[in-house]
Design a protein around this motif. Sequence first.
Motif: not given
Length: 156
Positions: A5-12
């Motif tokens: 979930s933390i990684v999914s919150m990062l901008e691409p």
Amino acid sequence: METDSIVSMLEPLREPGAVHWWPLAPGWWVLAIMMAALVGYGIHRLWLFHLRAAPVRAARKALISIEAASFSDAERAAELGLLQRRLAIGVRGRKACAGLTGRPWAEFLNSLTKSKAPYFDGRLAELAYWPTVASQDCTDALEATRRWLKDLERPG
């Protein structure tokens, strides 16, 4: 929180823009200016060499026309003497050779070549001023002038 979930919150990730070749870095400007100056200097030196070699080129063309013309031996000898005098003045200047005659004139003409071979002697140097010229003397003078022009030292 979970790591997904933390990684999914990062901008691409964004790729950086392409590096343009212009404007050039200061080192390239310095190199371009140095190269332009070097090319300009080379062209200048070639032009000076071309100008200094002009009397020799003109004398070689004049010798061809003297050989092709239908002159008497005395006229041909006079034309050869005039060609030698003009070329010597064009290469070394009037003060260096205008007053020379006889043996000093022959030595001066011989000194203009790289190979210090004696092309002219006093007799051949004064041939242009003789009232009558033998055919063999004229042929000798023509051949000596041809060899002299071939071996004439390059100006520059």
